[in-house]
Design an enzyme around this catalytic site. Sequence first.
Site: not given
Length: 204
Positions: A94, A142
Amino acid sequence: MLRLGVAQLVLLPGRRTGKTGIVRHFDRERLLVELVSDAGDPIGTDTVGQVHRPPGQLHRAFSVMLYDEAGRVLLQRRAAGKTRFASRWSNACCGHPAPGEQLAAAATDRLAAELGLAAPLTEVGVYAYRADDPVTGLVEREWDHVLVGRVRGDTVFAPDPAEVSEYAWVAPATLDAALAANPDAYTPWLPGVLRTAAASRLTG
């Protein structure tokens, strides 16, 4: 070794990456990321450290899912020094693109940095989520672009021990059972990222 839930007491072959390093994570906390609206439009910038402080600021991120020729999912266990959701199992890698940075380029660079791996990546969708880390009190909020890639199951990785403490290939059905049995062993975004990748039909 990867434990897949207390109830099953199932272990999968995993590979440790060596002693966990004490990090460059604090330097990364000062990097800029792109703030976005609820529709994903750019609205400004702030640092990694600031956007993850409660209550969190919605910002652009990416998650990479890797699959082998048998359809297995590559998981990594986040290093103990990570600032958020440390020591939990998650997807291949990520990260956050810098403001204005091309998403695929940022994800490719992060994959190389964390796993020592190059793989073609295809963006397949966005998974927007919020998650609070119960250990640190920090927040993930996010706008998460999901990218999918394929690599051979016998690929040799060279993980950075400051980022990754273990990795393992896992069959999707086994992973689904493990997530249901022991969700706290995994990052909270992993189920949503898996669903986004699976919907693309690029994972089988």
